[in-house]
Design a protein around this motif. Structure first.
Motif, PDB file in Angstrom:
ATOM      1  N   THR A  26     -64.841 -18.521   9.288  1.00  0.00           N
ATOM      2  CA  THR A  26     -63.539 -18.309   8.648  1.00  0.00           C
ATOM      3  C   THR A  26     -63.314 -16.817   8.385  1.00  0.00           C
ATOM      4  OG1 THR A  26     -64.607 -18.839   6.564  1.00  0.00           O
ATOM      5  CG2 THR A  26     -63.433 -20.624   7.665  1.00  0.00           C
ATOM      6  N   ARG A  27     -62.303 -16.495   7.599  1.00  0.00           N
ATOM      7  CA  ARG A  27     -61.928 -15.097   7.484  1.00  0.00           C
ATOM      8  C   ARG A  27     -62.543 -14.415   6.268  1.00  0.00           C
ATOM      9  NH1 ARG A  27     -55.784 -16.550   8.530  1.00  0.00           N
ATOM     10  NH2 ARG A  27     -56.616 -18.347   7.427  1.00  0.00           N
ATOM     11  N   ALA A  28     -62.679 -13.101   6.377  1.00  0.00           N
ATOM     12  CA  ALA A  28     -63.374 -12.309   5.364  1.00  0.00           C
ATOM     13  C   ALA A  28     -62.760 -12.460   3.979  1.00  0.00           C
ATOM     14  CB  ALA A  28     -63.373 -10.834   5.776  1.00  0.00           C
ATOM     15  N   LYS A  29     -61.479 -12.767   3.930  1.00  0.00           N
ATOM     16  CA  LYS A  29     -60.793 -12.819   2.641  1.00  0.00           C
ATOM     17  C   LYS A  29     -61.123 -14.081   1.846  1.00  0.00           C
ATOM     18  CE  LYS A  29     -56.596 -14.694   4.815  1.00  0.00           C
ATOM     19  NZ  LYS A  29     -55.216 -14.404   5.226  1.00  0.00           N
ATOM     20  N   ASN A  30     -61.870 -15.007   2.455  1.00  0.00           N
ATOM     21  CA  ASN A  30     -62.186 -16.272   1.782  1.00  0.00           C
ATOM     22  C   ASN A  30     -63.683 -16.521   1.602  1.00  0.00           C
ATOM     23  OD1 ASN A  30     -59.415 -17.103   1.617  1.00  0.00           O
ATOM     24  ND2 ASN A  30     -59.489 -17.499   3.816  1.00  0.00           N
ATOM     25  N   ILE A  37     -62.717 -11.377  -7.095  1.00  0.00           N
ATOM     26  CA  ILE A  37     -63.458 -10.310  -6.410  1.00  0.00           C
ATOM     27  C   ILE A  37     -63.286 -10.462  -4.898  1.00  0.00           C
ATOM     28  CG2 ILE A  37     -65.214  -9.856  -8.159  1.00  0.00           C
ATOM     29  CD1 ILE A  37     -67.118 -11.666  -6.630  1.00  0.00           C
ATOM     30  N   GLU A  38     -63.558  -9.382  -4.201  1.00  0.00           N
ATOM     31  CA  GLU A  38     -63.574  -9.411  -2.741  1.00  0.00           C
ATOM     32  C   GLU A  38     -65.006  -9.514  -2.243  1.00  0.00           C
ATOM     33  OE1 GLU A  38     -60.974  -6.588  -0.423  1.00  0.00           O
ATOM     34  OE2 GLU A  38     -60.778  -5.758  -2.445  1.00  0.00           O
ATOM     35  N   ASP A  45     -60.374 -15.259  -2.273  1.00  0.00           N
ATOM     36  CA  ASP A  45     -61.404 -14.550  -3.039  1.00  0.00           C
ATOM     37  C   ASP A  45     -60.806 -13.857  -4.252  1.00  0.00           C
ATOM     38  OD1 ASP A  45     -63.088 -15.418  -1.125  1.00  0.00           O
ATOM     39  OD2 ASP A  45     -63.682 -13.449  -0.387  1.00  0.00           O
ATOM     40  N   VAL A  46     -59.752 -13.116  -4.017  1.00  0.00           N
ATOM     41  CA  VAL A  46     -59.111 -12.423  -5.125  1.00  0.00           C
ATOM     42  C   VAL A  46     -58.363 -13.427  -5.996  1.00  0.00           C
ATOM     43  CG1 VAL A  46     -57.334 -10.753  -5.719  1.00  0.00           C
ATOM     44  CG2 VAL A  46     -58.997 -10.239  -3.911  1.00  0.00           C
TER      45      VAL A  46
END
Lengths: 434, 434, 434
Positions: free
Chosen positions: B62-66, B423-424, B417-418
């Protein structure tokens, strides 16, 4: 709420067999055998996990554009290796020998799921070893090898190159025997059988391939191509060290008291290898460089693999220290003198330190030293090179002429992930150009 | 320096019990029982580690933002699952059955730390299985599920959905029995009980949630949303394979000779699954794509989970090959025909290949084949779907109506995440926009 | 094809010894001893792997520019620790005590590779514990400590600080005994002996070093310095949890039925710690923050380490819940009130929760409660602080005055990877400035 009775039932059913046997020690022997199966299985599981270690180490030491390719190579040399070793390799290595290699025992043919458990668990333990020899080569050939060519190589080493040599040194574990062990060659867990064989095949591969674009300047000076992720390198190293306890102490294939001493010598040599490599790098390069130090730990592990069961703890430290110095010097030497481009140092770590470890098994043997037995070790070390290097070299040449061994210049520059596998490893992250 | 005497003391103290017992085999049985506890514990530890494998696999795909959200879901479905299974689930699954589910044995109520060791270690082995079923769902629902909604789902599957079905198929392991096993249904290590139940709950979840923003074009064409880190995907796959030896061979809950054959069939099926998925992808897509291949290994593992103890090594290879083909076709089919957005392919890997594996346990049974027993397997496969899918569907609908199941459009675009955790995952790295 | 006979040969050769012995239970005792060695070895391997967990956790919670340094510290405190504990530490901890520390048993001097297996495997189990105490400190001192200074500290804690305290609490495991255990102090697997000792040394280190540049504003307000990779943090946490089963259940150093209950209490406390920390963070900060929650799992594990063998499952849950609340409050308190900059929360996780766990071992003891025995636990907790903090403080001051403890301001801003080790961890990825 417990069902202790049903839990005990299988044991109770066994009792008559034990009571009416001529002695009561059948029970003891049966439990010990179960424990031997158990330990051999657990050790095989640990050695399996070394595949993850090799994958992380190799990926970390190379560039982001080739990570998918590295993972696919590591997954597929294990997967295809498992099937090939089932159909061909295991029989070649452990079947009744014709003097040169084994000729039966293919496909575990007599063994269904409730077949002889010893053969089954022994096969599992051996297949993870075979896959280790295969995967060592992957790192040395990283970042420029065609995927289909790598697959072809990987099948042949697991089917023929590794098991033929294995039959010479370890074949008698089942039946028949090998000429090397008849001479008195000892290689307890495979410094030569697994690591040097992998290392010399890696040497052949990297020579046939040639260096990566940009590795050597126009004047032949080596250029650093830094790995893309040192956290993966460290993780890979810790996983390898973890799995190596299974590699060495599991080579008893029995849960006896020998495993204690083997694990201790293994740990001491790895620690000494890391320390010595760090100091050697500190002196040679001026800094306690990370990847050299991590390779030093692995060099210590490779070296102690042959002697782990037959040397004292103090000797293990010395063996590891020498391996740590050797690996740094060898990496620099091969790169500078022979223009060998081995992105992960596999030839030095596995080939050179495997040879050192095999010799050290007699130099530091707790039973004492003699030149003649050391000579036998040297014969084994030489035999591994003389069998593996030429056959692997011919194999790589053959692949090169047919399906092709090296990707195109454009694909190498763009990365193998997109070219060979159609995806990127890290599509979201901004990268500098390499 | 050693204290051998004090080391032997506990053994010596046991001797009178053994000597004066009517036979000397108590000692044998006691040691074997200790070994059974030991192996069950070690296997539980291996299965526990699969949580790390699932977390890495899902995050990588999946994507870095999650990523933080995925890690939190994986950690919390295990943590909350542990507590819920302690208070509720274990009793539902293994307590005295009222015909539909168990009704006692909650909270290990009779067992202090020095209570019955078999119950304690069996509970640990079962809790890591329950958590596996729960965590399968996480991947299919990734990148758009509210954290609190996921927590609520996770508690209910571990308290009720998983253990009720488990009581039908495995309940008699303690006492009582289940109607499915009374019919003759076999599912040695849980292709259906664990994996299909997880897979069908995942299907319900992804249907109720709907696809991620951008997954389907305005014309309904699937769009690739590449995972952010293929090194994590590979690491996760290796960890799962590693842990699966405990999942399958540990399901003996006894250190007997059966573990050898089980581990061999497990390894062969995984290897065959990876190979078949790679070839299928190569044909379907034109490249040996990485994530499909890695999922193929897991598909082989899911499929062999039911039949691992009762098929020959050759049959295991066939079972794995079929699973590898099946998983690729199923992923493409669900996406194209049903517009299912399952970011990690969990429905295909665990649901579909779990069903295949359960059927294969009779098709390839070493004891022979009959249509009637295959029919029983089909009943079990159908029962798992008919129980799990509707209850999970209703549960997700209920959560959706109350605390909410899906994050806002803004939060989904910005990343969970945010939004959910403040947090990231990778605050320092420059990222392209997704 | 099997060689069953040769496989059984070692067992057959043992039979006469068994048959002609005065009872037949020697066989039983021998198999049990082999199993004890086996479990102690496997547990040591699991605890070894915790080094990877600590490395990933610490690297993930800090910045990309310091990753190589963190990996090198973790590898070298284990490698140098292994050698130092071999030459010095083990004898100090387990040799014949002069009342204050052990005075013999250095270098496993009587033990070659075929020496006493119990001593060898016990040494391996102890060295991985010693390395755990050492590596705890690494995280608290991250991102600003000179590599050579860290190496010096690491050698001294493994040679002297840890083993001296260990000899007081655990020394009698070999011979001699310690004053704390003579008082009745219990710390089954090391909440105090390993974790608090590591935590208080970490406190001393972070005080002597001072905070990282930018950690506190000019008005003294703590500033968040986010970790660079939460996937690594989660991976590290899962690895630690995995290894902790070996840490606690392996502390039996015997494969008996106690391991079952210990593993259950360990797992429950970890789960409860994660849950409590998540809820506490949710209330305190407003979000279920990721790194706090992951630290909560570890806090639960640290706390249950002392009481794991002597409390009920329900008590284990309470112990873990308290640890999860405690760790979040302690992290916030130390940062806000004492301006302690501990990048990974090591002082709170290992020091504070180690103390809590040690006290809880009597508060929840299945044998009942009395104030006097709780007083003894308090004495042990206090002794750990009073021994470790001052000696470590002096040591760090001494290092600071001589070889230097903190890197230059420029190096800290640029990162320790280039400054200390000459390479970057992620040379290809674009990074924002920190």
């Amino acid at each position: 709420m417990t069902l202790k009775l049903s839990r005990l039932l299988p044991l109770i059913l066994l009792l008559p067999r034990v009571i009416f046997s001529q002695d009561t020690n059948d029970g003891y022997a049966a439990v010990q055998l179960n424990m031997d199966y158990l330990w051999t299985l657990i050790a095989a599981i640990l050695v399996f996990f070394m595949q993850a270690g090799f994958a992380m180490l190799e990926a970390g030491l190379t560039r982001a554009k080739n990570v998918v390719n590295i993972m696919m190579k590591n997954l597929m040399d294990f997967s295809i290796g498992t099937l090939i070793f089932f159909f061909i390799g295991f029989g070649i290595m452990f079947g009744t020998s014709n003097g040169f290699f084994g000729t039966d025992g293919f496909m575990l043919s007599d063994y269904s799921a409730d077949g002889d458990p010893w053969t089954l668990v022994f096969w599992l333990y051996q297949v993870v070893f075979a896959a280790t020899a295969a995967t060592i080569v992957s790192g040395a050939m990283a970042e420029r090898t065609k995927f289909i060519g790598y697959i072809a190589y990987s099948a042949v080493i697991t089917a023929i190159i590794y098991p033929v040599f294995g039959s010479w040194a370890w074949g008698s574990l089942f039946h028949g025997s090998g000429w090397l062990e008849n001479l008195g060659f000892i290689d307890f867990a495979g410094s030569t059988v697994v690591h040097s064989v992998g290392g010399w095949a890696a040497l052949a591969g990297t020579i046939v391939l040639g260096p990566r674009i940009g590795k050597f300047s126009s004047t032949g000076k080596p250029q650093a191509i830094p790995g893309h992720n040192m956290a993966l390198v460290a993780l890979g190293t810790f996983i390898l060290w973890f799995g190596w306890f299974g590699f060495n102490a599991g080579s008893t294939t029995a849960a006896n008291s020998d495993i204690a001493g083997i694990a201790v010598t293994t740990n001491l040599a790895a620690a000494a290898g890391a320390l010595a490599a760090m100091i050697t790098a500190w002196i040679s390069i001026g800094k306690p460089e990370g990847s050299m130090t991590l390779n030093g730990a692995i060099a210590g592990l490779v070296a102690i693999t042959a002697p782990c069961a037959t040397v004292s703890p103090l000797s293990a430290i010395i063996i590891g220290l020498v391996a740590g110095v050797l690996v740094v010097q060898s990496v620099l030497f091969l790169e500078r003198k022979f223009k060998i481009d081995d992105p992960v140092g596999a030839v030095s770590v596995h080939g050179v330190c495997g040879a050192w470890g095999t010799l050290s098994a007699r130099i530091f043997h707790i039973g004492g030293f003699s030149w003649s037995v050391l000579g036998v070790q040297a014969i084994g070390v030489a035999a591994a090179f003389l069998w593996t290097f030429p056959t692997a070299f011919l194999l790589f040449k053959l692949i090169n002429k047919t399906i092709g061994l090296r990707v195109s210049r454009e694909e190498e520059l763009d990365g193998l992930d997109v070219g060979e596998h159609g995806i990127e490893a890290y599509p979201e992250f901004e990268k500098t150009q390499y």
